[in-house]
Structures are given as C-alpha cells and as structure tokens.
Design an enzyme around this catalytic site. Structure first.
Site, PDB file in Angstrom:
ATOM      1  N   LYS A 173     -22.695  24.418  18.201  1.00  0.00           N
ATOM      2  CA  LYS A 173     -22.884  23.555  17.034  1.00  0.00           C
ATOM      3  C   LYS A 173     -21.516  23.128  16.528  1.00  0.00           C
ATOM      4  O   LYS A 173     -20.813  23.871  15.853  1.00  0.00           O
ATOM      5  CB  LYS A 173     -23.651  24.265  15.917  1.00  0.00           C
ATOM      6  CG  LYS A 173     -24.233  23.228  14.984  1.00  0.00           C
ATOM      7  CD  LYS A 173     -24.242  23.568  13.524  1.00  0.00           C
ATOM      8  CE  LYS A 173     -22.974  23.626  12.793  1.00  0.00           C
ATOM      9  NZ  LYS A 173     -22.319  22.332  12.466  1.00  0.00           N
ATOM     10  N   GLU A 248     -12.929  33.615  13.879  1.00  0.00           N
ATOM     11  CA  GLU A 248     -11.563  33.089  13.693  1.00  0.00           C
ATOM     12  C   GLU A 248     -11.584  32.352  12.372  1.00  0.00           C
ATOM     13  O   GLU A 248     -12.193  31.277  12.284  1.00  0.00           O
ATOM     14  CB  GLU A 248     -11.216  32.082  14.792  1.00  0.00           C
ATOM     15  CG  GLU A 248     -11.380  32.589  16.190  1.00  0.00           C
ATOM     16  CD  GLU A 248     -10.122  33.255  16.702  1.00  0.00           C
ATOM     17  OE1 GLU A 248      -9.112  33.215  15.974  1.00  0.00           O
ATOM     18  OE2 GLU A 248     -10.171  33.804  17.806  1.00  0.00           O
ATOM     19  N   CYS A 282      -5.403  26.193  11.114  1.00  0.00           N
ATOM     20  CA  CYS A 282      -5.420  27.527  10.512  1.00  0.00           C
ATOM     21  C   CYS A 282      -4.096  28.249  10.741  1.00  0.00           C
ATOM     22  O   CYS A 282      -3.770  29.193  10.033  1.00  0.00           O
ATOM     23  CB  CYS A 282      -6.591  28.330  11.051  1.00  0.00           C
ATOM     24  SG  CYS A 282      -6.671  28.339  12.839  1.00  0.00           S
ATOM     25  N   GLU A 385      -6.055  29.468   0.683  1.00  0.00           N
ATOM     26  CA  GLU A 385      -5.833  28.533   1.794  1.00  0.00           C
ATOM     27  C   GLU A 385      -6.088  27.109   1.304  1.00  0.00           C
ATOM     28  O   GLU A 385      -7.176  26.802   0.814  1.00  0.00           O
ATOM     29  CB  GLU A 385      -6.766  28.853   2.965  1.00  0.00           C
ATOM     30  CG  GLU A 385      -6.444  28.008   4.182  1.00  0.00           C
ATOM     31  CD  GLU A 385      -7.409  28.212   5.344  1.00  0.00           C
ATOM     32  OE1 GLU A 385      -8.618  28.353   5.093  1.00  0.00           O
ATOM     33  OE2 GLU A 385      -6.948  28.215   6.492  1.00  0.00           O
TER      34      GLU A 385
HETATM   35  O1  TXE Z   1     -15.518  24.818   7.194  1.00  0.00           O
HETATM   36  P1  TXE Z   1     -16.785  25.631   7.494  1.00  0.00           P
HETATM   37  P2  TXE Z   1     -15.421  23.641   6.162  1.00  0.00           P
HETATM   38  C1  TXE Z   1     -11.134  26.380   6.142  1.00  0.00           C
HETATM   39  C2  TXE Z   1     -10.343  25.457   5.291  1.00  0.00           C
HETATM   40  C3  TXE Z   1     -11.374  24.528   4.763  1.00  0.00           C
HETATM   41  C4  TXE Z   1     -12.505  25.487   4.552  1.00  0.00           C
HETATM   42  C5  TXE Z   1     -13.844  24.877   4.529  1.00  0.00           C
HETATM   43  O2  TXE Z   1      -9.759  26.157   4.232  1.00  0.00           O
HETATM   44  O3  TXE Z   1     -10.990  23.907   3.587  1.00  0.00           O
HETATM   45  O4  TXE Z   1     -12.415  26.378   5.631  1.00  0.00           O
HETATM   46  O5  TXE Z   1     -13.994  23.960   5.596  1.00  0.00           O
HETATM   47  C6  TXE Z   1     -20.447  25.540  10.219  1.00  0.00           C
HETATM   48  N1  TXE Z   1     -23.623  29.315   8.912  1.00  0.00           N
HETATM   49  N2  TXE Z   1     -11.194  26.032   7.547  1.00  0.00           N
HETATM   50  O6  TXE Z   1     -16.363  23.734   5.026  1.00  0.00           O
HETATM   51  O7  TXE Z   1     -17.832  25.343   6.488  1.00  0.00           O
HETATM   52  C7  TXE Z   1     -20.031  24.128   9.939  1.00  0.00           C
HETATM   53  O8  TXE Z   1     -21.118  23.255  10.080  1.00  0.00           O
HETATM   54  C8  TXE Z   1     -23.238  28.905  10.135  1.00  0.00           C
HETATM   55  C9  TXE Z   1     -10.387  26.818   8.410  1.00  0.00           C
HETATM   56  O9  TXE Z   1     -15.520  22.427   6.946  1.00  0.00           O
HETATM   57  O10 TXE Z   1     -16.381  27.017   7.711  1.00  0.00           O
HETATM   58  C10 TXE Z   1     -18.952  23.946  10.987  1.00  0.00           C
HETATM   59  O11 TXE Z   1     -19.539  23.710  12.265  1.00  0.00           O
HETATM   60  N3  TXE Z   1     -22.401  27.883  10.321  1.00  0.00           N
HETATM   61  C11 TXE Z   1     -10.752  26.651   9.815  1.00  0.00           C
HETATM   62  C12 TXE Z   1     -18.261  25.309  11.004  1.00  0.00           C
HETATM   63  O12 TXE Z   1     -19.233  26.212  10.477  1.00  0.00           O
HETATM   64  C13 TXE Z   1     -21.921  27.256   9.234  1.00  0.00           C
HETATM   65  C14 TXE Z   1     -11.196  25.326  10.260  1.00  0.00           C
HETATM   66  C15 TXE Z   1     -16.986  25.410  10.151  1.00  0.00           C
HETATM   67  O13 TXE Z   1     -17.264  24.938   8.855  1.00  0.00           O
HETATM   68  C16 TXE Z   1     -22.295  27.640   7.940  1.00  0.00           C
HETATM   69  C17 TXE Z   1     -12.036  24.661   9.293  1.00  0.00           C
HETATM   70  C18 TXE Z   1     -23.176  28.725   7.801  1.00  0.00           C
HETATM   71  N4  TXE Z   1     -23.551  29.176   6.607  1.00  0.00           N
HETATM   72  C19 TXE Z   1     -11.970  25.011   7.977  1.00  0.00           C
HETATM   73  N5  TXE Z   1     -21.666  26.844   7.053  1.00  0.00           N
HETATM   74  C20 TXE Z   1      -9.855  27.276  10.841  1.00  0.00           C
HETATM   75  N6  TXE Z   1      -9.682  28.594  10.763  1.00  0.00           N
HETATM   76  O14 TXE Z   1      -9.361  26.624  11.733  1.00  0.00           O
HETATM   77  C21 TXE Z   1     -20.915  25.977   7.775  1.00  0.00           C
HETATM   78  N7  TXE Z   1     -21.082  26.223   9.092  1.00  0.00           N
END
Ligand code: TXE
Length: 481
Positions: A173, A248, A282, A385
């Site tokens: 996904k 991660e 990240c 972050e």
């Molecule tokens: O990431 P999400 P978001 C951090 C960064 C950013 C914050 C939020 O600080 O501002 O996270 O970003 C899926 N169950 N990083 O909201 O929500 C979602 O659809 C299962 C750091 O975009 O964590 C997507 O495919 N899945 C990071 C994926 O999770 C869920 C990179 C990541 O989305 C879900 C991105 C749930 N409950 C953001 N909710 C890095 N470490 O590189 C969301 N998703």
C-alpha cells in the site's frame, strides 16, 4: 485525467466501493489523477490473490525468481526518464534528484535482492552425540508493505524486492499522496512476467486500506515506513495478532561538526543533509551542532550556500529545492518556523514563500530553506520532527556536550559527525544513540548494512541479509543420529 486502479492478481481493477481520491501535483496544487480509495474489501481480495499465488511462488527456484526480478530491474531502468518525471510530478521533488537518487535506487533494490538470494547460507549446529541442527529459512506467506510519500518508488521497492525475492507474495500500500510510480511499477511487473498475485498493489488512505492490511489475520508480516505516530497505530493493531513487524519511523538527526573538521567539506555536506528532497527525508540532519571555535565561520559559509539554493519548479533540471508534499504539510512546516520565533530563536534566512515564482506555480507548496539559531535543545522545534527544509544550528564546547545534545531526543535514526580526528570519530560514533552514524559524509548507503532506528525511530533492521532474515522465518531441524 490519469486513473490509478488497484493491481490485484495481475489485473487492474477499481475499488469495490467505487470511491476515489484526488492526487495533487504539489508544484501547482492541481489535481493530476484520480486514485482508488480502497478499503477492507479490496485488501481482502488482494490478500486472497497473494495467498493463492504463494504455494507456487515459494516453490519457484531462487534462480527463476532472481531472473524475473532482474528483468523487472531492467524494465525500471528502460523507463528511467518517465519514472523520474512521474516521481517529481507526484511528490514535488526536483526531477534532478529523482534521476540521481530515487530511480537508480529502485533499480539497485531489485538487482541487489535478486542476486542476494543466490548467495544465502544457513547455519548448522552439530551436537556432541553427532546429532545435527540445521536452520531452514522459509518465506512467511503474504507480506504487508506500507510505504510513505517522500521517497515513493525507492522505499516501495526496498520492501517489495526482498519480500518477493525470498519467496513471499505481497500486498503493498503506497502512500495515497504519491501513487503514480507504484502504478507504473505494477505495469512493469506484469510486463516482466512476474506471476499474477505475487505483487499486489492496493491504493488508498492509511485509515482505510492501511489499517485493513495491518489488521488482516492472513498477513503475518508488516514492513512499515512512515511517521512515528502512525507506527504506534501499526504496532497496536499488529501486536495482538503476533505479526512480525519492522518499523522505519521518523528522525530528528544530529549533524555534528567539530572544530577540526574539513570545514568546506562539512559545509558542503550539510547542505544536502539539511535540505535534500525539501528536507523530507527521515535521515536529514535537521539539528546541526557546531563546535564553538568554528561556529561563526561555519554559519557564514552555510548561510551563504543556503541562500544560493534555487527553489522552484521541480521539473526544471536546475532546481535544488522543489515543492513540499501538500498544503497541510506546508502549513505544518511553516508553523514550526513561527514557533521557533516564539521559542526565542532567530530565523537567519528563509522560512517564507520564495519570491518571483512564475504564475504556473502560484498554487504550489513552496518554502524557502530556513536556518534557525538560538533555540534551547529542549524546545519543541528542536525536539519534534519537522520534515521540511528547516534546520537548527547550535554551538557546543566539548565532545561530551555534543553527544549529550545529540542524544537528547526521543529519536535515534541517524547521525553525521565531521572531524579529522579518527579516534574522536570512533568514540563519538560509539556513544551516539542512533541506528546509523556517518563520519565525514551523509546518505552514503551500502545496501548490505543493517538499516533502522533506535528509540522512537523504529523497531527492527532491514538491509542486506537483515532484510532476508526479516522476510523469512527461521526453522530449526534437529536430526538425531
Ligand atoms: O505519514 P504516515 P504522513 C513523518 C513526517 C511527516 C509525518 C506524517 O514527520 O510529517 O510522518 O506523514 C499509511 N495504518 N514521515 O502522515 O501517515 C499511509 O497511507 C496503516 C516520516 O504522510 O505515517 C502511508 O502509506 N497505514 C517518514 C504510510 O502509512 C497507515 C516518511 C505513511 O504515512 C495508517 C513519511 C494507519 N493507521 C512521513 N495511517 C519517514 N520515516 O521516512 C497512515 N498509513
């Protein structure tokens, strides 16, 4: 208008509900695609397709699996320009960055794991009575793979490649904010001859498709990359089902510059570590700590370079910093610049909307790279972050103080240390609480090494044989002689 459908059992199909989401170009704010807003029913169908494909795929020889994945790598490479420009369009990153990092890494991910599976070894523990224990490593079944929007194809393939190379089938996904390269990858997987059901891709929101995948009883393994808060939810859903989980998560990484460093190299290296991919990596070193003896000179050179970065059209090959992923994210990141002022910090440059953007980019989500000084390490700006082109700079007086400041965070993903003193480099590296430490470099990645975070930056390690271990189950066979 592009339509992004699910890829289930080798076929492209709309979500059962017929619902869709808009995919927005961050450079302009315009809708560029309509994507499947999938839910539990679609995830069920994808998991069933993967489960049906599994018995045959796990029996397929490693050599044959390797050949198919190498073909997929070749196809990604043959479609390099298109994938780079799609990634830039969907994410807002400079196309030059997508060409330099994202697409080449996707190719390497497939080649690396396609060949790694030809070189595996296993352990044997002979006993005094002559009995033998040997370890089988076997695929688990259906792997659930959830990836974020910042490095869409890079991180998606980092999960798909080891999962299917080691004999699992998968349901991936991708982030709902960046579905385009995943969709193209599905077409290429079909063209490469990967059997139907081995790779399935379900699009949609985390709350719908993401949670359905995480909580699916027939998915014994979840590999997740994303925010720390989301990671908690994934863990909470997967825990009671005893799934194997690799997380991660976020980072607030220290970038430590000692007085004896090659200053020019440290400054040059700190620019990408602060602002590459708009700071949306990240691994970005968002907290810079500089030894007081060189603090003023470092800052002068660093600010000078930062101000010269070209912010603008991601599709322009000369652009250094493109658009942030979304309007909401731009608001969040800008909010931290405002908060920094409230916390007593000084915004030394950037933090506002760049001037002189052409009309076409009016609706896009741009922010000038910001450098902030004068903040307390315990404040929110230095603790949370931000995930944008915002970096803090703080002086220190001794290695002990630098390490204490660096470790004073709930995150522990990566760190950079700049020094010419090798002994100091080793001592500081050993003392830092982070999964990766780079000395005199940043983002130098060898795919064989263990990769992951400490503390709130994650659980587990992927990379090299750590990935192959994660995507397989160890089984001990004891033969009494
Ligand atoms: O990431 P999400 P978001 C951090 C960064 C950013 C914050 C939020 O600080 O501002 O996270 O970003 C899926 N169950 N990083 O909201 O929500 C979602 O659809 C299962 C750091 O975009 O964590 C997507 O495919 N899945 C990071 C994926 O999770 C869920 C990179 C990541 O989305 C879900 C991105 C749930 N409950 C953001 N909710 C890095 N470490 O590189 C969301 N998703």
């Amino acid at each position: 208008m592009r339509r992004v459908l699910n890829f289930i059992g080798g076929e492209f199909c709309p979500p059962a509900s017929g619902k869709t989401l808009a995919d927005v170009d961050p450079a302009t704010g315009e809708v560029i695609a309509e994507i499947a807003d999938s839910d539990r029913e679609d995830v069920d169908a994808a998991v069933s397709a993967a489960a049906r494909a599994f018995p045959s795929w796990r029996r397929t020889s490693a050599e044959e699996r390797s050949k198919l994945l190498m073909r997929l790598a070749d196809l990604v490479e043959e479609n390099f320009d298109e994938l780079a420009s799609l990634e830039s369009l969907d994410n807002g990153k400079p196309v030059s960055l997508a060409r330099r990092i994202d697409v080449p890494r996707a190719v390497r991910n497939f080649r690396f794991f396609a060949t790694a599976i030809l070189h595996t070894e296993t352990k044997c523990h002979p006993m005094d009575d002559g009995s033998l224990n040997y370890t089988l490593r076997q695929p688990l079944g259906v792997a659930g793979l959830i990836s974020p929007w910042n490095l869409p194809l890079y991180l998606l393939t980092w999960k798909i490649a080891p999962a299917v190379a080691s004999g699992n089938c998968c349901v991936a996904k991708p982030s709902e904010l960046t579905p385009l390269t995943a969709n193209r990858l599905a077409e290429l997987a079909r063209e490469a001859g990967i059997p139907p059901g081995v790779i399935n891709i379900v699009h949609g929101r985390g709350a719908g498709a993401g949670r359905a995948l995480t909580s699916h009883p027939e998915v014994p393994l979840i590999s997740f990359t994303g925010g720390t808060q989301t990671g908690k939810d994934v863990m909470a859903l997967a825990g009671p089902l005893f799934k194997k989980v690799s997380l991660e998560l976020g980072g607030k990484n220290p970038n430590i510059v000692f007085g004896d460093a090659d200053l020019e190299e440290a400054v040059a290296g700190s620019i990408p570590s602060s602002f590459a991919n708009q700071g949306e990596i990240c691994l970005c070193g968002s907290r810079i700590f500089v030894e007081r003896t060189i603090y003023d000179e470092f800052l002068r050179r660093f600010l000078d370079r930062t101000k010269r970065l070209k912010v603008g059209d991601p599709q322009d090959p000369a652009t250094d910093v493109g658009a942030l992923i979304s309007e909401a994210h731009l608001e969040k990141v800008s909010g931290y610049v405002a908060l920094a002022r409230q916390e007593g910090g000084e915004v030394l440059c950037g933090g506002g909307r760049p001037a002189g953007l052409p009309d076409r980019l009016r609706g896009g989500y741009y922010l000038e790279p910001a450098v902030i000084s004068g903040l307390a390490c315990s404040g929110r700006v230095m603790q949370e972050e931000i995930f944008g082109p915002v970096v803090t700079v703080t002086p220190f007086d001794s290695p002990e103080e630098a390490v204490a400041q660096a470790n004073g965070s709930r995150y522990g993903l990566s760190a950079s240390v700049w020094t010419r003193d090798l002994g100091k480099a080793h001592r500081v590296a050993a003392a830092l609480e982070s999964g990766t430490v780079w000395v005199n470099t940043w983002l130098t990645r060898d795919l064989r090494v263990p990769f992951g975070g400490m503390k709130d930056s994650g659980v587990g390690r992927e990379g090299g044989f750590d990935s192959l271990d994660f995507f397989t189950e160890a089984k001990n066979v004891c033969v009494k002689l």
